[in-house]
Enzyme design. Structure first.
Site, PDB file in Angstrom:
ATOM      1  NE  ARG A 160      44.850  83.336  29.556  1.00  0.00           N
ATOM      2  CZ  ARG A 160      44.051  83.150  28.516  1.00  0.00           C
ATOM      3  NH1 ARG A 160      42.958  83.899  28.377  1.00  0.00           N
ATOM      4  NH2 ARG A 160      44.332  82.237  27.622  1.00  0.00           N
ATOM      5  CE  LYS A 206      34.235  66.529  14.207  1.00  0.00           C
ATOM      6  NZ  LYS A 206      33.529  67.541  13.425  1.00  0.00           N
ATOM      7  N   GLY A 261      43.168  73.211  25.804  1.00  0.00           N
ATOM      8  CA  GLY A 261      42.087  73.569  26.716  1.00  0.00           C
ATOM      9  C   GLY A 261      41.521  72.369  27.467  1.00  0.00           C
ATOM     10  N   GLY A 272      45.795  78.177  21.574  1.00  0.00           N
ATOM     11  CA  GLY A 272      46.148  78.231  20.152  1.00  0.00           C
ATOM     12  C   GLY A 272      47.640  78.382  19.901  1.00  0.00           C
TER      13      GLY A 272
HETATM   14  P1  ADP Z   1      42.256  69.971  23.574  1.00  0.00           P
HETATM   15  O1  ADP Z   1      41.250  71.063  23.898  1.00  0.00           O
HETATM   16  O2  ADP Z   1      43.022  69.552  24.789  1.00  0.00           O
HETATM   17  O3  ADP Z   1      43.143  70.323  22.413  1.00  0.00           O
HETATM   18  P2  ADP Z   1      40.317  68.561  21.965  1.00  0.00           P
HETATM   19  O4  ADP Z   1      39.436  69.766  21.984  1.00  0.00           O
HETATM   20  O5  ADP Z   1      40.972  68.216  20.696  1.00  0.00           O
HETATM   21  O6  ADP Z   1      41.424  68.667  23.131  1.00  0.00           O
HETATM   22  O7  ADP Z   1      39.479  67.280  22.365  1.00  0.00           O
HETATM   23  C1  ADP Z   1      38.734  67.165  23.538  1.00  0.00           C
HETATM   24  C2  ADP Z   1      37.408  66.540  23.287  1.00  0.00           C
HETATM   25  O8  ADP Z   1      37.529  65.260  22.670  1.00  0.00           O
HETATM   26  C3  ADP Z   1      36.675  66.312  24.588  1.00  0.00           C
HETATM   27  O9  ADP Z   1      35.517  67.104  24.613  1.00  0.00           O
HETATM   28  C4  ADP Z   1      36.335  64.814  24.575  1.00  0.00           C
HETATM   29  O10 ADP Z   1      35.035  64.535  25.060  1.00  0.00           O
HETATM   30  C5  ADP Z   1      36.441  64.484  23.102  1.00  0.00           C
HETATM   31  N1  ADP Z   1      36.644  63.037  22.900  1.00  0.00           N
HETATM   32  C6  ADP Z   1      37.646  62.284  23.364  1.00  0.00           C
HETATM   33  N2  ADP Z   1      37.475  60.990  23.032  1.00  0.00           N
HETATM   34  C7  ADP Z   1      36.319  60.910  22.343  1.00  0.00           C
HETATM   35  C8  ADP Z   1      35.579  59.827  21.735  1.00  0.00           C
HETATM   36  N3  ADP Z   1      36.025  58.576  21.780  1.00  0.00           N
HETATM   37  N4  ADP Z   1      34.411  60.139  21.123  1.00  0.00           N
HETATM   38  C9  ADP Z   1      33.988  61.415  21.089  1.00  0.00           C
HETATM   39  N5  ADP Z   1      34.622  62.474  21.616  1.00  0.00           N
HETATM   40  C10 ADP Z   1      35.791  62.219  22.242  1.00  0.00           C
HETATM   41 MG    MG Z   2      39.357  71.577  23.018  1.00  0.00          MG
END
Ligand code: ADP
Ligand code: MG
Length: 396
Positions: free
Chosen positions: A36, A197, A354, A377
């Protein structure tokens, strides 16, 4: 969106109040990742080179409107000075006599860092009186903290109404790249949304299906869509109560001509452990107790073909549990393909989030992508189609 340009601004001898994001990870008073600080260097060098007095405003952590000594920005001044290769004066407060004295002592081209703006409750409240106190320290305002632009605070929004306001160089680049990815992209545009999710990414999915030519859904959230179509998902992460929501998103995609790419095969295991035995299954072969932890090879092959057929890629969320090999295979394959296409100039590839940034670093392709947003965010809200108050306030 139209913004003032620093290129034509009268800067010599002027006090430029620059909002930066110096909310760096620290361990025992030592900065553990200075990304940063580095992102702010081009704007600081530019302003300083034009003879402006550069006055940096930033928050650190969450002191909630009180002076918390452990949340001082003072430990940042030294490392910043090293990176800039010029002295950085530190002021013990961001308003009042302490700030005034340090700023008065700056020569043209000099740099000062003011203490954590969140030591004052007026910052997060966007209190006009506090913004007016801040404005006394500047002749113009520059916002270079896109990552804080989803908040309407005094230093991100209020100040822009009181002084001539400009986006900084990093802010400008982020806005240009986001525009190239989703605002006015070259078609066809492919999106990849993965992660854990559906519930955390509903607004994102709804905005993307309305705007993209194709959207690949992966990660844990794909399980919710598969279950909504009647496929078995065993013991996988799945939001069974969101079946209607998933079907609505599929209907919306169909109505707006966005082709959804859901998994056609999956990689399962019995537990999430490095190196466990895995099986690749067709959708209807998933059994009780199976955990879907990655996309299968046919799914990956189809995704790579979709990348070849696209001019723009926007990506948030890993395709599997990439932190635990071998469930990083699909994510790494997609990342390498995106990096190679971007490096060859065949696609504009923009990614953020992230875990997505970690996954791209894990695949070793972060530098090959056209742009990787570390704004968290703010990046997500922008992808959701929301107006960011800190950006809106800069518009002319
Ligand atoms: P970002 O931070 O890039 O926005 P997210 O926080 O939404 O991404 O998602 C990342 C998480 O999703 C990771 O910790 C990963 O382990 C989890 N993940 C991905 N595929 C699966 C799966 N099939 N089952 C459970 N968790 C999953
Ligand atoms: Mg995340």
């Amino acid at each position: 969106m139209t913004f003032r340009s620093l290129d034509t601004a009268d800067l010599a001898g002027k006090r430029a109040l620059v909002r930066v994001d110096f909310n760096v990870p620290m361990d025992g008073g030592q900065i553990t990742d200075d990304t940063r600080l580095r992102s702010a260097l081009p704007t600081i060098h530019f302003l300083s080179g034009k003879g402006a007095k550069v006055v940096l405003l930033a928050h650190f952590d969450r002191p909630k409107g009180k002076r918390v000594p452990e949340m001082s920005l003072k430990p940042v001044a030294g490392p910043l000075s090293d990176l800039l290769e010029q002295p950085v004066a530190f002021a013990d407060d961001c308003i009042g006599a302490a700030a005034q004295a340090v700023i008065d002592g700056l020569e043209n081209g000099g740099v000062a860092l003011l203490e954590n703006i969140r030591f004052h409750a007026g910052e997060e409240k966007n209190d006009p009186a506090f913004a007016a106190e801040l404005a006394k320290n500047g002749d113009l305002y520059v916002n270079d903290a896109f990552s804080a632009a989803h908040r309407a605070h005094a230093s991100t929004e209020g100040l822009a109404r009181l002084l001539p306001a400009y986006p900084g160089l990093a802010m400008r680049r982020e806005l240009d790249m986001l525009d190239a990815a989703l605002g006015t992209p070259v078609k066809p545009v492919l999106g990849i949304v993965g992660g854990a999710k559906v519930s955390t990414k509903l607004d994102l999915l709804n905005n993307l299906v309305a705007r993209l030519d194709r959207l690949a859904i992966g990660g844990g959230m794909a399980n919710t869509f598969l279950a909504a179509q009647g496929h078995p998902v065993g013991s996988s992460l799945c939001e069974h109560d969101l079946g209607d929501t998933a079907r609505e998103i599929m209907a919306k995609a169909a109505a707006s001509g966005c082709e959804l790419l859901l998994p056609v095969d999956v990689v399962v295991a019995r537990e999430v452990k490095p190196g466990v035995a895995t099986r690749t299954l067709a959708l209807d072969e998933v059994g009780d107790g199976d955990l879907i932890l990655d996309a299968g090879p046919k799914t990956v092959e189809r995704l790579l073909a979709a990348m070849d057929a696209s001019k723009t890629l926007i990506w948030n969320g890993p395709l599997g549990v990439f932190e635990v090999p071998p469930f990083d295979i699909a994510t790494v394959a997609a990342a390498k393909k995106a990096g190679a296409l971007a490096e060859a100039g065949k696609i504009t590839a923009v990614a953020g989030g992230g875990d997505t940034v970690s996954a791209l670093n894990h695949a070793g392709v972060a530098d090959q992508m056209t742009f990787v947003s570390t704004a968290g965010g703010a990046f997500l809200e922008w992808m959701e189609g929301k107006t960011l108050p800190g950006v809106k306030a800069l518009e002319v």
